[in-house]
Design a protein around this motif. Structure first.
Motif, PDB file in Angstrom:
ATOM      1  N   THR A 116       0.793  -1.235  -0.047  1.00  9.01           N
ATOM      2  CA  THR A 116      -0.072   0.011  -0.064  1.00  9.01           C
ATOM      3  C   THR A 116       0.953   1.180  -0.057  1.00  9.01           C
ATOM      4  OG1 THR A 116      -1.791  -1.120   1.183  1.00  9.01           O
ATOM      5  CG2 THR A 116      -1.687   1.199   1.245  1.00  9.01           C
ATOM      6  N   GLN A 117       1.890   1.367   0.691  1.00  7.19           N
ATOM      7  CA  GLN A 117       2.806   2.278   0.868  1.00  7.19           C
ATOM      8  C   GLN A 117       3.676   2.547  -0.439  1.00  7.19           C
ATOM      9  OE1 GLN A 117       5.201   2.693   4.862  1.00  7.19           O
ATOM     10  NE2 GLN A 117       4.293   0.649   5.110  1.00  7.19           N
ATOM     11  N   ALA A 118       3.823   1.612  -1.206  1.00  8.92           N
ATOM     12  CA  ALA A 118       4.354   1.896  -2.631  1.00  8.92           C
ATOM     13  C   ALA A 118       3.479   2.153  -3.814  1.00  8.92           C
ATOM     14  CB  ALA A 118       5.211   0.697  -2.905  1.00  8.92           C
ATOM     15  N   LEU A 119       2.018   2.075  -3.662  1.00  9.99           N
ATOM     16  CA  LEU A 119       1.170   2.294  -4.730  1.00  9.99           C
ATOM     17  C   LEU A 119       0.839   3.888  -5.162  1.00  9.99           C
ATOM     18  CD1 LEU A 119      -1.902   0.194  -3.475  1.00  9.99           C
ATOM     19  CD2 LEU A 119      -0.201  -0.410  -5.393  1.00  9.99           C
ATOM     20  N   PRO A 120       1.664   4.459  -5.979  1.00 11.93           N
ATOM     21  CA  PRO A 120       1.461   5.529  -6.624  1.00 11.93           C
ATOM     22  C   PRO A 120      -0.020   6.334  -6.463  1.00 11.93           C
ATOM     23  CG  PRO A 120       2.593   4.397  -8.153  1.00 11.93           C
ATOM     24  CD  PRO A 120       2.103   3.455  -7.246  1.00 11.93           C
TER      25      PRO A 120
END
Length: 266
Positions: A116-120
């Motif tokens: 989730t933290q990496a989803l643009p």
């Protein structure tokens, strides 16, 4: 986020073979023998290694190649129980075996939160996801009694609210219809445009998804056992795990999202 999720991978060399003892399985197409909880697998060696690891599928233990502890095994072995081998525990390891599924579920949530933290397109939720990851990490470091007292369904529900928001943000604009929990067993979906489709909890057992477009499709909890993914594009699929991937069939053309690896049997 690849570095974060590397810590959520099983490291059997730093574990006491917990999954080979703590889990039960029944003789079936996935397992060549019956085994009860707490009973060591007959192939588990004194060195805590599997004696048939390289030949699991050919030896009738395909189910073992699908299981993923998300790194819970080594955490329990080295941190929760401070390096104590279950063989030498006063209770024969029962506490360790009971804690394994609890920590595994917490680590699974951490896997999704790292993604989730990496989803643009879900950047607005990055800080909230990081805070939630810190909270779940703290829970995973609790002592055995505290871990067993956790209300796991409540914890999963709390985290899932954030994951649902991240999924909606990422899939927005695709206009894909929801197929959540859909019965798609053996469905003929070759070449289907499933981009952005909500496939959470969908039953895709033995479905034909060759050359299908599964980019931005939410696959949390989707059952991909024997799903044909040859040539399919899952390069940006949401919340796909290694165990789901291992349960499916694919080939060199199948595109997977990082940090997943191509299963050896593909």
């Amino acid at each position: 986020m690849v570095e974060v999720r590397d810590g959520l991978r099983a490291d059997c060399g730093d574990c006491f073979g917990l999954c080979c003892v703590a889990l039960a399985f029944t003789r079936s197409a996935d397992f060549a023998a019956d085994k009860q909880v707490g009973e060591p697998c007959g192939h588990l060696g004194a060195d805590d290694r599997c004696g048939i690891h390289r030949e699991l599928r050919g030896s009738g233990y395909a189910g073992c190649t699908v299981y993923d502890c998300f790194g819970a095994g080594q955490k329990i072995s080295r941190l929760t129980f401070a390096g104590q081998d279950w063989r030498r525990a006063a209770d024969g390891g029962r506490a360790m075996f009971a804690v394994l599924p609890v920590v595994r579920q917490l680590h699974e949530l951490l896997w999704y939160l790292a993604e989730t933290q990496a989803l643009p397109k879900a950047a607005a939720l990055r800080e909230a996801a990081a805070r939630e990851a810190d909270r779940i990490t703290a829970l995973s470091l609790l002592g055995p009694d505290e871990l067993l007292a956790l209300d796991l369904p409540a914890e999963r529900t709390r985290t899932n609210e954030l994951l649902l928001r991240a999924s909606a943000l990422t899939r927005a604009g695709t206009r894909a219809r929801s197929r959540r929990h859909a019965d798609l067993v053996a469905a003929k979906l070759r070449g289907a445009n499933l981009r952005g489709t909500d496939l959470r909890g969908a039953y895709l057992i033995a479905a034909d998804l060759r050359e299908a477009d599964l980019r931005e499709a939410d696959l949390i909890g989707a059952d991909l056992r024997d799903t044909d993914l040859r040539g399919a594009d899952l390069s940006t699929s949401l919340f796909l795990t290694q165990s789901q991937t291992n349960a499916a069939r694919g080939d060199a053309r199948t595109r997977l999202p990082p940090p997943l690896t191509r299963p050896a049997h593909w």
